[in-house]
Design a protein around this motif. Structure first.
Motif, PDB file in Angstrom:
ATOM      1  N   ALA A 146      13.905  -2.103  -3.876  1.00  0.00           N
ATOM      2  CA  ALA A 146      12.208  -2.235  -4.042  1.00  0.00           C
ATOM      3  C   ALA A 146      11.847  -3.817  -4.321  1.00  0.00           C
ATOM      4  O   ALA A 146      12.632  -4.434  -4.949  1.00  0.00           O
ATOM      5  CB  ALA A 146      12.018  -1.208  -5.036  1.00  0.00           C
ATOM      6  N   PRO A 147      10.738  -4.263  -3.601  1.00  0.00           N
ATOM      7  CA  PRO A 147      10.340  -5.599  -3.862  1.00  0.00           C
ATOM      8  C   PRO A 147       9.781  -5.671  -5.193  1.00  0.00           C
ATOM      9  O   PRO A 147       9.437  -4.583  -5.975  1.00  0.00           O
ATOM     10  CB  PRO A 147       9.167  -5.815  -2.874  1.00  0.00           C
ATOM     11  N   VAL A 148       9.798  -6.675  -5.957  1.00  0.00           N
ATOM     12  CA  VAL A 148       9.260  -6.834  -7.252  1.00  0.00           C
ATOM     13  C   VAL A 148       7.994  -7.696  -7.096  1.00  0.00           C
ATOM     14  O   VAL A 148       7.873  -8.994  -6.420  1.00  0.00           O
ATOM     15  CB  VAL A 148      10.220  -7.742  -7.841  1.00  0.00           C
ATOM     16  N   VAL A 149       6.760  -7.184  -7.512  1.00  0.00           N
ATOM     17  CA  VAL A 149       5.459  -7.983  -7.664  1.00  0.00           C
ATOM     18  C   VAL A 149       5.362  -8.318  -9.112  1.00  0.00           C
ATOM     19  O   VAL A 149       5.172  -7.575  -9.996  1.00  0.00           O
ATOM     20  CB  VAL A 149       4.181  -7.248  -7.308  1.00  0.00           C
ATOM     21  N   PRO A 150       5.413  -9.700  -9.697  1.00  0.00           N
ATOM     22  CA  PRO A 150       5.127 -10.117 -10.788  1.00  0.00           C
ATOM     23  C   PRO A 150       3.731 -10.057 -11.211  1.00  0.00           C
ATOM     24  O   PRO A 150       2.946 -10.208 -10.434  1.00  0.00           O
ATOM     25  CB  PRO A 150       5.859 -11.811 -10.693  1.00  0.00           C
ATOM     26  N   GLY A 206       0.772  -1.126  -0.147  1.00  0.00           N
ATOM     27  CA  GLY A 206      -0.015  -0.161   0.140  1.00  0.00           C
ATOM     28  C   GLY A 206       0.806   1.083   0.211  1.00  0.00           C
ATOM     29  O   GLY A 206       0.217   2.388  -0.189  1.00  0.00           O
ATOM     30  N   GLU A 207       2.094   0.937   0.366  1.00  0.00           N
ATOM     31  CA  GLU A 207       2.812   2.298   0.351  1.00  0.00           C
ATOM     32  C   GLU A 207       4.472   1.958   0.047  1.00  0.00           C
ATOM     33  O   GLU A 207       4.630   0.840   0.108  1.00  0.00           O
ATOM     34  CB  GLU A 207       2.904   3.108   1.777  1.00  0.00           C
ATOM     35  N   GLY A 208       5.129   2.806  -0.246  1.00  0.00           N
ATOM     36  CA  GLY A 208       6.716   2.464  -0.622  1.00  0.00           C
ATOM     37  C   GLY A 208       7.010   2.127  -1.801  1.00  0.00           C
ATOM     38  O   GLY A 208       6.079   1.994  -2.647  1.00  0.00           O
ATOM     39  N   PRO A 209       8.208   2.074  -2.263  1.00  0.00           N
ATOM     40  CA  PRO A 209       8.420   1.732  -3.718  1.00  0.00           C
ATOM     41  C   PRO A 209       8.175   0.051  -3.986  1.00  0.00           C
ATOM     42  O   PRO A 209       8.454  -0.627  -3.316  1.00  0.00           O
ATOM     43  CB  PRO A 209      10.041   2.052  -3.465  1.00  0.00           C
ATOM     44  N   VAL A 210       7.851   0.083  -5.090  1.00  0.00           N
ATOM     45  CA  VAL A 210       7.492  -1.435  -5.621  1.00  0.00           C
ATOM     46  C   VAL A 210       7.730  -1.247  -7.224  1.00  0.00           C
ATOM     47  O   VAL A 210       7.171  -0.450  -7.902  1.00  0.00           O
ATOM     48  CB  VAL A 210       6.123  -1.960  -5.167  1.00  0.00           C
ATOM     49  N   ILE A 211       8.231  -2.546  -7.614  1.00  0.00           N
ATOM     50  CA  ILE A 211       8.149  -2.836  -9.074  1.00  0.00           C
ATOM     51  C   ILE A 211       7.501  -3.902  -9.633  1.00  0.00           C
ATOM     52  O   ILE A 211       7.219  -4.943  -9.037  1.00  0.00           O
ATOM     53  CB  ILE A 211       9.874  -3.185  -9.589  1.00  0.00           C
ATOM     54  N   LYS A 227       7.510   5.431  -5.088  1.00  0.00           N
ATOM     55  CA  LYS A 227       6.301   5.223  -5.950  1.00  0.00           C
ATOM     56  C   LYS A 227       6.344   3.858  -6.650  1.00  0.00           C
ATOM     57  O   LYS A 227       7.384   2.932  -6.502  1.00  0.00           O
ATOM     58  CB  LYS A 227       6.128   6.237  -7.229  1.00  0.00           C
ATOM     59  N   VAL A 228       5.409   3.698  -7.602  1.00  0.00           N
ATOM     60  CA  VAL A 228       5.219   2.262  -8.264  1.00  0.00           C
ATOM     61  C   VAL A 228       5.468   2.311  -9.566  1.00  0.00           C
ATOM     62  O   VAL A 228       5.189   3.283 -10.384  1.00  0.00           O
ATOM     63  CB  VAL A 228       3.682   1.742  -8.295  1.00  0.00           C
ATOM     64  N   PHE A 229       6.571   1.483  -9.994  1.00  0.00           N
ATOM     65  CA  PHE A 229       7.396   1.481 -11.273  1.00  0.00           C
ATOM     66  C   PHE A 229       6.961   0.180 -11.999  1.00  0.00           C
ATOM     67  O   PHE A 229       7.020  -0.860 -11.447  1.00  0.00           O
ATOM     68  CB  PHE A 229       8.571   1.852 -11.368  1.00  0.00           C
ATOM     69  N   SER A 230       6.534   0.225 -13.225  1.00  0.00           N
ATOM     70  CA  SER A 230       6.127  -0.896 -14.092  1.00  0.00           C
ATOM     71  C   SER A 230       7.064  -1.207 -15.043  1.00  0.00           C
ATOM     72  O   SER A 230       7.492  -0.142 -15.639  1.00  0.00           O
ATOM     73  CB  SER A 230       4.712  -0.812 -14.473  1.00  0.00           C
ATOM     74  N   ILE A 231       7.460  -2.567 -15.134  1.00  0.00           N
ATOM     75  CA  ILE A 231       8.211  -2.614 -16.351  1.00  0.00           C
ATOM     76  C   ILE A 231       8.083  -4.122 -16.955  1.00  0.00           C
ATOM     77  O   ILE A 231       7.439  -4.938 -16.317  1.00  0.00           O
ATOM     78  CB  ILE A 231       9.921  -2.657 -15.841  1.00  0.00           C
TER      79      ILE A 231
END
Length: 223
Positions: free
Chosen positions: A144-148, A31-36, A112-116
């Protein structure tokens, strides 16, 4: 009201009506913090559908040509794409990859959230191709953690990424967050970068059910 909130409020219901999206595992996105967010790329509308159905705004790299068009159409495209979180980058030439990587790092360092798309380009045939190691560099540089995630069905609605998509059902499936703190400080070790990238792609494959091809998509297109 931000442009993103406005666009989501206006286009969200239309997109739901057109694509009847089934969103699975969204609770895995912190819900918050950097995530890929790292996923497969089947067609152009992937970058329109997925961000609109996330609770947090998603930022992603896009071709600068999307925001440099002329006339009313060009201005509308620029307003829409930058409003949905696209950051235009000139990806041509030898420095394009570095610019994209540094842009992603800046977004993540801002929490923020960054998508790749680790494949680097759209799949030419619906299969999942080898990931490029930029995803590994980003997570190791920023922590940052990675959410596939997996886009499922978008290629059936917009084959080849061209033309206006037809209505149908799509699925956006998120997996559990992956963290690689055990590799801290090893973002220049090519073996570590490949191992991290391959582990992310294995999760994307599991989520999407795609056949995996151990070749870069760009080489497959060239062939």
């Amino acid at each position: 009201m931000s442009r993103f909130v406005l666009i989501k409020a206006v286009l969200g219901p239309i997109m739901r009506l057109m694509f009847r999206p089934r969103v699975e595992g969204a609770e895995h996105i912190p819900g918050e913090g950097p995530v890929i967010l790292a996923g497969n790329h089947l067609t152009f509308i992937d970058s329109m559908i997925m961000p609109l159905f996330c609770d947090r705004q998603v930022f992603f790299i896009g071709k600068d040509e999307y925001v440099t068009g002329k006339g009313i159409k060009g201005r509308l495209m620029a307003w829409f794409f930058t409003g949905t979180g696209m950051i235009p980058v000139d990806r041509d030439g030898g420095r394009g990859g570095v610019a994209a990587l540094m842009t992603g790092r800046r977004v993540l360092e801002e929490g923020k959230v960054f998508s790749i798309y680790p494949e680097g380009t759209r799949s030419p045939d619906g299969r999942l191709y080898r990931g490029r190691t930029g995803i590994a560099r980003l997570t190791l540089m920023t922590g940052a953690p990675v959410v596939p995630f997996a886009m499922i069905g978008t290629d059936k609605l917009q084959p080849g990424g061209a033309g206006f998509p037809r209505p149908g059902r799509v699925t956006v499936r998120f997996g559990e967050a992956m963290e690689f703190s055990r590799y801290e400080g090893m973002d220049r070790d090519r073996y570590v970068l490949r191992a991290v990238t391959d582990s992310v792609m294995a999760e994307v494959m599991r989520l999407s059910g795609q056949e995996y091809v151990d070749m870069y998509a760009t080489k497959a297109k060239a062939a």
